[in-house]
Design an enzyme around this catalytic site. Structure first.
Site: not given
Ligand code: AGP
Length: 622
Positions: A2, A27, A92, A116-117, A495, A499, A502, A518, A617
């Site tokens: 957060c 965040r 969040w 936050n936590g 990578e 990108k 997300e 396979h 983030k």
């Protein structure tokens, strides 16, 4: 994950908090709130939604005549000067869904709190202290507010110490007590809090992004200390009540570097900043054409004494580690593992004093990486971290730090942090090759000269963004998509696929193209676009045969290919040609191209590219 902000001083606290929350929204952004305090009391404004929705709530709930706590009283134009004090939060959700009631701040009795936590034992606390009756939300945070209020008898530090001694978990608590007007208190365990005393007053925040518009000087609040902020003073005490001096850092982030500078999204701005960020990261680390970490205080013995290397990271940072792994194996012929930080401690890693741990993290706050670093160091390993945010938790936990000079990266999707992490890895590998006699001085200089071409090469790629945008337009309807390549191309595409996944929500999978037969090729149909990377000359023929296999099953294929080996492939396939570099450096132009591809797919789909759904983030919860 957060965003937290606190301010006490003479400026307009409501605007300072709201502006800061907008900068911290990356965040976490499912709900937001502020609490404003002055002698008249504490007034809260909060709602589910973005900070922009919170602004509307503030406008709606202050009719314009009454004075909002903290705002100067309007009299005959001679507004009385009052300390403006308040705290804010952008969330969040972890405990408790997204709702107005679960938005922070939380107020119980004389206590107003943002957090936050994750408090792991919040249910036991409800039982042990019979707190149920005073709770109106489903959050662990409100339980902490209730406990603080239970222990509060007029002494904030005492109440905080008693409460914290009963908490299990990670937390950054920011508290106002009704009868301590103008003061803000904070304490933390793992979750980050930075603070400063500047000419506008005293501020604290989850990270620098919210402070750097006021000042470049800040300090990190040490764990299990209590910081008291007043408009003209900060007071830091440990849990025994001993006062300690904050250790200030200076950040070189310019004011406007935390803004969009005219771009629609931070992601585009940060992609476009890469040439400069890469040049800044190399600066002072190349002397006489050779890699040099003396300015960073990193000793050569770190590179000569180790027998194996272990990279620890998450997400994009781990993908940078995969590129490093290819370089270390092919050039240094050393053992190197690349560990997913969240798996590391549960995988019985082989770590000892002969292991060089390279921790990679843009934020320096990713808890999985932080806890893995602590674990590795307890096992005797030396840790060198590659970090973007100065003074962050992982940086402070490491033996040595090499900072990427990418500047603030606000978009959730990491771009310039990734390519500057790669620059640091190229420099490390070159330094180790020189020190271990694998490269001669001339070979090392030649390698560094190729690295120094990166900013211009990426500029060339950025010049192709219209072509890449056209390709992106053909992927908008895709539900599933494969990215295929071998060797370093596969690492590049892991990578590139993250990108795209997300920011566009397309289910993109990167596969080693030799692996398709396979099983995964069963999923290829004419509705499954395929993005291929062909940048490694020695792998090209095999990669092309794998591309023909998916093509024969109906897939539309676009190939990101090194210019000099494209030949007449444009007659058969859609190509994005990439400016030439030596094969092991092609990850740089290829990554910039794939970043643009993901960006344009997302922005053309009308998404908020910077704040993708469900993401934040910084991942500060395990
Ligand atoms: C990358 O685009 C993602 N936002 C995510 O994978 C990120 O790289 C990961 O969470 C690690 O973050 P860090 O570099 O701050 O530790």
């Amino acid at each position: 994950m957060c965003g937290i902000i606190g301010y006490t001083g003479s400026e307009d606290v409501k605007e300072i908090l709201l502006d800061a929350l907008e900068l911290l929204e990356y965040r976490g952004y499912d709900s937001a709130g502020i609490a404003l305090s002055d002698r008249a009391g504490v007034r809260m404004f909060k709602c589910a939604g973005r900070v922009s929705d919170l602004r509307n709530v503030c406008r709606r709930e202050t009719s314009g005549t009454e004075t909002v706590p903290g705002e100067p009283a309007r009299s005959d134009g001679s507004a009385e000067r009052r300390v403006q004090c308040g705290i804010g939060h952008t969330r969040w959700a972890t405990h408790g869904g997204v709702s107005d009631a679960n938005a922070h701040p939380h107020q119980v009795g004389k206590v107003t709190l943002v957090h936050n936590g994750i408090i792991e034992n919040y249910r036991e606390l409800i039982e042990d202290y019979d707190l149920g009756g005073s709770l109106v939300s489903d959050t662990d945070t409100e339980v902490v507010a209730a406990l603080l209020n239970r222990f509060y008898e007029g002494n904030p530090q005492e109440a905080i110490r008693k409460t914290v001694s009963r908490l299990r978990g990670t937390f950054a608590l920011v508290v106002m007590f009704e009868d301590h007007c103008g003061a803000i208190y904070t304490t933390r365990n793992v979750s980050p809090v930075v603070a400063t005393l500047c000419e506008q007053g005293a501020m604290l925040a989850s990270d620098l992004t919210a402070l750097c518009r006021f000042t470049g000087r800040y300090f990190v609040v040490p764990e299990y200390h209590i910081l008291e902020l007043r408009e003209d003073a900060v007071r830091l005490t440990d849990f025994d009540g001993n006062e300690t001096e904050p250790e200030y850092f200076t950040v070189n982030w310019e004011l406007n570097s935390a803004g969009k500078n005219g771009y629609p999204f931070y992601m585009e701005k940060e992609i476009m900043e890469q040439p400069q960020a890469i040049a800044d990261t190399m600066e002072e680390r190349v002397r006489g054409g050779l890699p040099d970490f003396s300015a960073d205080g990193v000793p050569d013995t770190l590179f000569t004494d180790c027998e194996r290397i272990c990279v620890i990271a998450c997400g994009t940072a781990r993908h940078a580690g995969l590129v490093a792994q290819a370089l270390v194996k092919s050039i240094l012929h050393m053992h190197i593992e690349v560990e997913m930080a969240s798996e590391f401690m549960y995988s019985d890693p082989v770590i000892d004093e002969k292991t060089l741990v390279l921790a990679v993290s843009q934020s320096g706050e990713t808890i999985d990486t932080l806890e893995a670093v602590k674990y590795a160091r307890r096992r005797g390993a030396k840790c060198l971290s590659i970090i973007n945010v100065r003074g962050s938790s992982i940086a402070r936990e490491s033996d040595y730090v090499l900072y990427t000079n990418a500047g603030p990266e606000i978009a959730v999707a990491s771009t310039k942090a990734y390519t500057t992490q790669l620059v640091i890895f190229y420099l490390i590998v070159a330094r180790m090759a020189l020190l271990r006699g694998v490269f001669t001085t001339e070979e090392t200089q030649s390698y560094i000269r190729e690295l120094q071409r990166t900013p211009d090469t990426i500029k060339e790629v950025l010049g192709k963004r219209r072509d890449i945008h056209v390709v992106a337009g053909k992927l908008l309807a895709a539900k599933d998509l494969f990215m295929v390549g071998r060797g370093l191309d596969y690492s590049i595409l892991l990578e590139g696929s993250l990108k795209l996944k997300e920011v566009s929500y397309i289910h993109s999978e990167a596969y080693a193209s030799g692996e398709l037969k396979h099983g995964p090729i069963a999923l290829i149909t004419q509705d499954t676009p395929v993005v291929a990377a062909v940048t490694q000359e020695k792998l090209m023929s095999k990669e092309l045969s794998n591309i023909r296999e998916v093509r024969s099953r109906g897939a539309d294929v676009v190939i990101f290919i090194k210019e000099s080996i494209a030949g007449n492939l444009a007659e058969e396939y859609e190509l994005i040609t990439l400016p030439d570099m030596r094969d092991e450096f092609m990850v740089m132009p290829a990554s910039a191209a794939l970043q643009l591809l993901a960006y344009y797919v997302s922005s053309d789909k009308g998404f908020d590219v910077d704040k993708p759904r469900n993401l934040a983030k910084v991942v500060t919860v395990e």
